[in-house]
Scaffold this motif. Structure first.
Motif, PDB file in Angstrom:
ATOM      1  N   UNK A  36      -9.900 -10.049  10.131  1.00 41.47           N
ATOM      2  CA  UNK A  36      -8.772  -9.203   9.900  1.00 41.47           C
ATOM      3  C   UNK A  36      -9.073  -7.746  10.584  1.00 41.47           C
ATOM      4  N   UNK A  37      -8.179  -6.662   9.961  1.00 40.47           N
ATOM      5  CA  UNK A  37      -8.613  -5.235  10.470  1.00 40.47           C
ATOM      6  C   UNK A  37      -8.610  -4.418   9.276  1.00 40.47           C
ATOM      7  N   UNK A  38      -9.643  -3.451   9.329  1.00 36.31           N
ATOM      8  CA  UNK A  38      -9.837  -2.495   8.453  1.00 36.31           C
ATOM      9  C   UNK A  38      -9.037  -1.285   9.060  1.00 36.31           C
ATOM     10  N   UNK A  39      -8.600  -0.305   8.370  1.00 34.29           N
ATOM     11  CA  UNK A  39      -7.880   0.880   8.917  1.00 34.29           C
ATOM     12  C   UNK A  39      -8.362   1.930   7.935  1.00 34.29           C
ATOM     13  N   UNK A  40      -8.914   2.937   8.502  1.00 36.80           N
ATOM     14  CA  UNK A  40      -9.270   4.217   7.625  1.00 36.80           C
ATOM     15  C   UNK A  40      -8.316   5.350   8.158  1.00 36.80           C
ATOM     16  N   UNK A  41      -7.754   6.097   7.289  1.00 38.40           N
ATOM     17  CA  UNK A  41      -7.011   7.387   7.492  1.00 38.40           C
ATOM     18  C   UNK A  41      -8.005   8.328   7.205  1.00 38.40           C
ATOM     19  N   UNK A  42      -8.729   9.059   7.867  1.00 35.20           N
ATOM     20  CA  UNK A  42      -9.436  10.305   7.566  1.00 35.20           C
ATOM     21  C   UNK A  42      -8.868  11.290   6.945  1.00 35.20           C
ATOM     22  N   UNK A  43      -7.832  11.520   7.238  1.00 35.27           N
ATOM     23  CA  UNK A  43      -7.064  12.754   6.709  1.00 35.27           C
ATOM     24  C   UNK A  43      -6.811  12.442   5.074  1.00 35.27           C
ATOM     25  N   UNK A  44      -6.448  11.445   4.943  1.00 34.20           N
ATOM     26  CA  UNK A  44      -6.061  11.161   3.480  1.00 34.20           C
ATOM     27  C   UNK A  44      -7.301  10.286   2.724  1.00 34.20           C
ATOM     28  N   UNK A  45      -8.343   9.959   3.315  1.00 33.34           N
ATOM     29  CA  UNK A  45      -9.588   9.165   2.865  1.00 33.34           C
ATOM     30  C   UNK A  45      -8.777   7.881   2.295  1.00 33.34           C
ATOM     31  N   UNK A  46      -8.070   7.044   3.005  1.00 32.24           N
ATOM     32  CA  UNK A  46      -7.607   5.788   2.590  1.00 32.24           C
ATOM     33  C   UNK A  46      -8.125   4.791   3.377  1.00 32.24           C
ATOM     34  N   UNK A  47      -8.295   3.727   2.741  1.00 33.52           N
ATOM     35  CA  UNK A  47      -8.842   2.462   3.462  1.00 33.52           C
ATOM     36  C   UNK A  47      -7.954   1.114   3.230  1.00 33.52           C
ATOM     37  N   UNK A  73     -10.026 -19.630  14.850  1.00 30.71           N
ATOM     38  CA  UNK A  73      -8.955 -20.474  15.489  1.00 30.71           C
ATOM     39  C   UNK A  73      -7.729 -20.134  15.838  1.00 30.71           C
ATOM     40  N   UNK A  74      -7.408 -18.735  15.098  1.00 21.10           N
ATOM     41  CA  UNK A  74      -6.119 -18.223  15.447  1.00 21.10           C
ATOM     42  C   UNK A  74      -6.070 -16.740  14.557  1.00 21.10           C
ATOM     43  N   UNK A  75      -5.148 -16.151  14.894  1.00 20.38           N
ATOM     44  CA  UNK A  75      -4.960 -14.751  14.185  1.00 20.38           C
ATOM     45  C   UNK A  75      -3.414 -14.804  13.917  1.00 20.38           C
ATOM     46  N   UNK A  76      -3.052 -14.679  12.340  1.00 19.97           N
ATOM     47  CA  UNK A  76      -1.671 -14.345  12.234  1.00 19.97           C
ATOM     48  C   UNK A  76      -1.617 -13.691  10.918  1.00 19.97           C
ATOM     49  N   UNK A  77      -0.510 -13.010  10.625  1.00 23.37           N
ATOM     50  CA  UNK A  77      -0.319 -11.824   9.577  1.00 23.37           C
ATOM     51  C   UNK A  77      -0.502 -12.335   8.155  1.00 23.37           C
ATOM     52  N   UNK A  78      -1.506 -11.732   7.653  1.00 24.31           N
ATOM     53  CA  UNK A  78      -1.701 -12.212   6.174  1.00 24.31           C
ATOM     54  C   UNK A  78      -1.339 -10.928   5.104  1.00 24.31           C
ATOM     55  N   UNK A  79      -2.012 -10.853   4.064  1.00 24.22           N
ATOM     56  CA  UNK A  79      -1.634  -9.723   3.299  1.00 24.22           C
ATOM     57  C   UNK A  79      -2.102  -8.406   3.564  1.00 24.22           C
ATOM     58  N   UNK A  80      -1.663  -7.246   3.280  1.00 25.16           N
ATOM     59  CA  UNK A  80      -2.085  -5.806   3.590  1.00 25.16           C
ATOM     60  C   UNK A  80      -2.704  -5.543   2.023  1.00 25.16           C
ATOM     61  N   UNK A  81      -3.904  -4.976   1.936  1.00 22.99           N
ATOM     62  CA  UNK A  81      -4.617  -4.546   0.887  1.00 22.99           C
ATOM     63  C   UNK A  81      -5.004  -3.061   1.030  1.00 22.99           C
ATOM     64  N   UNK A  82      -4.222  -2.151  -0.145  1.00 31.71           N
ATOM     65  CA  UNK A  82      -5.019  -0.723   0.072  1.00 31.71           C
ATOM     66  C   UNK A  82      -5.940  -0.743  -0.806  1.00 31.71           C
ATOM     67  N   UNK A  83      -7.138  -0.265  -0.674  1.00 38.26           N
ATOM     68  CA  UNK A  83      -8.511  -0.220  -1.527  1.00 38.26           C
ATOM     69  C   UNK A  83      -8.510   1.086  -2.388  1.00 38.26           C
TER      70      UNK A  83
END
Ligand SMILES: NC(=O)c1ccc[n+]([C@@H]2O[C@H](COP(=O)([O-])OP(=O)(O)OC[C@H]3O[C@@H](n4cnc5c(N)ncnc54)[C@H](O)[C@@H]3O)[C@@H](O)[C@H]2O)c1
Length: 333
Positions: free
Chosen positions: A236-247, A267-277
């Protein structure tokens, strides 16, 4: 307690003073700033001594640790003076204006047995630290791409370097830190729209030794501040917002559950859950200075070495060259 001094107390240096004043492991010896009023204002605020000449500060107050936060073109001379005076030195990023200057600082620090650290502060963003821990645990699987967006308005005070040396050095260091990989090739498109002497927009790419691709989207031309990082890999993909320090984590639904431990072929890529740690938030500069001080007190390697600083600078210079010449540049770290 270590006696700490700060050379250059402008936008960034004053925060070093504030934190040295707060920490229980340091006490302020004094500050130096060529602008007498600026130096005295900060010295008064934190009840310490002000000097306009940093050599006098070093001679008279004999600090054990020094932050260099003067404009980049002055880093070399000020850091050299502090090292020769026997101090451990933390230089704000970028390490210096040229690789020759950076090399000399690294060599002198080694010969003199002093610690030399570079203030690549983004490493100390708690969301980046949390991300790094998850990457080490293998939560993303193989990494495909690291993408950095660092956009915002033009900072009038930065006259001595362009946006690549000033801002891309943050992300170049972070890409190395997060992937543990070295660059083998860079390519850049750059332009100069507002700055009187240097480029102020960069779209760049960095190819790493294992095939991971770094993407840099950086400018001083966007009327709102954006500081974002994504790391895309098998799971999947991790996203960091440096301004809010969110992951955040955006899951690849094709790779969850039973395939978790052994992905040999994507084998493929499809949309799964989004988690805010949840991220335990703190001030990155405080963590940076604590890391520096701990390395001195325990005689351990500093968290960001002079060599790390020099590689970030050389990569930034290669991007500038690529933008100027319109071709990709092979890189050997
Ligand atoms: N880590 C970060 O996120 C970050 C952010 C901003 C700046 N920086 C770095 O910090 C450094 C300083 O940037 P800034 O934005 O604080 O600049 P600034 O212009 O606000 O401050 C620099 C200060 O240094 C003083 N100065 C200049 N020449 C001097 C000399 N020879 N001796 C003593 N004082 C001198 C100036 O009077 C000024 O007060 C730069 O290298 C910059 O790249 C890092």
């Amino acid at each position: 307690m270590l006696k700490a001094a700060v050379i250059g107390v402008g936008a960034m240096g004053q925060h070093h003073v504030r934190i040295y004043n707060q920490l229980s492991s340091t006490r302020l010896a004094g500050v130096a700033d060529a602008d007498q009023e600026a130096g005295e204002r900060i010295a008064q605020l934190y009840h310490t001594a002000a000097f306009t000449d940093y050599r006098q500060l070093l001679e008279e107050t004999r600090p054990e640790i020094v932050t260099i936060a003067v404009p980049t073109r002055h880093h070399h001379q000020a850091a050299l003076a502090a090292l020769e005076a026997g101090c451990h030195v933390l230089i704000e990023k970028p390490i210096a204006a040229t690789k020759e200057e950076a090399q000399e600082l690294i060599e002198r620090a080694n010969i003199l047995g002093r610690k030399l650290m570079v203030g690549h502060i983004v490493r100390f963003d708690p969301a980046v630290q949390a991300l790094k821990a998850r990457l080490i645990m293998g939560e993303l699987g193989r990494i495909f791409e690291v993408r950095c967006r660092r956009l915002g308005p033009f900072p009038v005070r930065i006259q001595d370097v362009g946006v690549v040396i000033d801002l891309a050095t943050h992300d170049l260091d972070m890409i190395r830190y997060l992937t543990g990989q070295e660059a083998v090739r860079v390519y850049a498109e750059t332009e100069q729209r507002l700055h009187s002497a240097y480029e102020d927009i960069l779209v760049g790419s960095v190819r790493l030794a294992d095939g991971t691709i770094g993407v840099l989207d950086i400018n001083w031309l966007t009327p709102t501040k954006i500081r974002e990082l994504t790391v895309t890999g098998e799971r999947g993909m991790f996203l960091v917002d440096h301004l809010t320090q969110d992951l955040y984590f955006y899951e690849n639904a094709e790779t969850n559950d039973e395939s978790w431990s052994a992905i040999s072929l994507l084998r493929g890529v499809s949309e799964g859950r989004m988690i805010r740690y949840p991220v335990h938030k703190y001030e990155p500069l405080k963590a940076e200075l604590e890391g520096f001080i701990q390395a001195i007190l325990e005689d351990k390697p500093v968290p960001v070495s002079g060599e790390d600083g020099m590689i970030a600078l050389r990569l930034a210079q290669a991007l500038v060259q690529s933008g100027r010449e319109g071709k990709s540049i092979a890189f050997n770290s």
